[in-house]
Design a protein around this motif. Structure first.
Motif, short mmCIF file in Angstrom:
data_model
loop_
_atom_site.label_atom_id
_atom_site.label_comp_id
_atom_site.label_asym_id
_atom_site.label_seq_id
_atom_site.Cartn_x
_atom_site.Cartn_y
_atom_site.Cartn_z
N GLY A 1 0.81 -1.21 0.00
CA GLY A 1 0.00 0.00 0.00
C GLY A 1 0.84 1.26 0.00
N GLN A 2 1.94 1.24 0.78
CA GLN A 2 2.83 2.40 0.83
C GLN A 2 3.53 2.61 -0.52
N ALA A 3 3.93 1.50 -1.15
CA ALA A 3 4.62 1.60 -2.44
C ALA A 3 3.70 2.20 -3.50
N LEU A 4 2.44 1.78 -3.49
CA LEU A 4 1.49 2.33 -4.47
C LEU A 4 1.33 3.83 -4.30
N LYS A 5 1.30 4.28 -3.04
CA LYS A 5 1.17 5.73 -2.78
C LYS A 5 2.46 6.46 -3.16
N LEU A 6 3.61 5.90 -2.76
CA LEU A 6 4.90 6.53 -3.03
C LEU A 6 5.13 6.70 -4.53
N ALA A 7 4.70 5.72 -5.30
CA ALA A 7 4.87 5.77 -6.75
C ALA A 7 3.78 6.58 -7.45
N ALA A 8 2.85 7.13 -6.66
CA ALA A 8 1.74 7.93 -7.18
C ALA A 8 0.84 7.13 -8.12
N LEU A 9 0.73 5.82 -7.88
CA LEU A 9 -0.18 5.00 -8.66
C LEU A 9 -1.60 5.08 -8.10
N VAL A 10 -1.71 5.47 -6.83
CA VAL A 10 -3.01 5.71 -6.19
C VAL A 10 -2.93 7.04 -5.45
N GLU A 11 -4.10 7.60 -5.13
CA GLU A 11 -4.14 8.91 -4.48
C GLU A 11 -3.89 8.83 -2.98
N ASP A 12 -4.39 7.77 -2.33
CA ASP A 12 -4.28 7.70 -0.87
C ASP A 12 -4.39 6.26 -0.40
N GLY A 13 -4.28 6.08 0.90
CA GLY A 13 -4.33 4.74 1.48
C GLY A 13 -5.64 4.03 1.24
N ALA A 14 -6.74 4.77 1.25
CA ALA A 14 -8.05 4.16 1.02
C ALA A 14 -8.13 3.59 -0.39
N VAL B 1 8.49 -6.48 -8.55
CA VAL B 1 7.82 -5.68 -9.57
C VAL B 1 6.33 -5.63 -9.26
N VAL B 2 5.79 -4.42 -9.20
CA VAL B 2 4.37 -4.20 -8.92
C VAL B 2 3.73 -3.64 -10.18
N GLU B 3 2.59 -4.22 -10.56
CA GLU B 3 1.86 -3.75 -11.73
C GLU B 3 0.46 -3.35 -11.33
N PHE B 4 0.02 -2.18 -11.81
CA PHE B 4 -1.34 -1.71 -11.56
C PHE B 4 -1.72 -0.73 -12.65
N ASN B 5 -2.90 -0.92 -13.22
CA ASN B 5 -3.48 0.04 -14.16
C ASN B 5 -2.55 0.35 -15.33
N GLY B 6 -1.88 -0.67 -15.85
CA GLY B 6 -1.02 -0.48 -17.02
C GLY B 6 0.33 0.10 -16.71
N GLU B 7 0.65 0.30 -15.44
CA GLU B 7 1.95 0.83 -15.06
C GLU B 7 2.66 -0.17 -14.17
N ALA B 8 3.99 -0.14 -14.21
CA ALA B 8 4.78 -1.06 -13.40
C ALA B 8 5.90 -0.29 -12.70
N ILE B 9 6.20 -0.76 -11.48
CA ILE B 9 7.34 -0.20 -10.73
C ILE B 9 8.18 -1.36 -10.24
N VAL B 10 9.48 -1.10 -10.06
CA VAL B 10 10.38 -2.11 -9.51
C VAL B 10 11.03 -1.51 -8.26
#
Length: 78
Positions: A20-33, A63-72
């Protein structure tokens, strides 16, 4: 299935980070919710497998993938 972009690096200070923190840090989601919702709905993959635990520990090279984007994750870099 949509084409996934090349993974973008996500440098972190420590050895691990929660999903959850990685998704926020990478700006793939807006917030924890939003992070909680997309993970619980099975929309996030870690290393090619659906992950439904927001608290999953990610380590160097994951490697995390969400909504067509990926981060390592790049541990010990931040």
């Amino acid at each position: 299935m949509s084409e996934i972009s090349a993974p973008q690096p996500l440098p972190i200070r420590d050895e691990s980070i929660r999903l959850g923190q990685a998704l926020k840090l990478a700006a793939l989601v807006e917030d924890g919710a939003m992070a909680r919702d997309v993970v619980q709905e099975g929309l996030v993959e870690v290393n090619g497998e659906v992950e439904t635990r927001r608290g999953r520990q990610l380590r160097d090279g994951d490697v995390v993938e969400f909504n067509g984007e990926a981060i390592v994750v790049e541990a010990g870099q931040g």
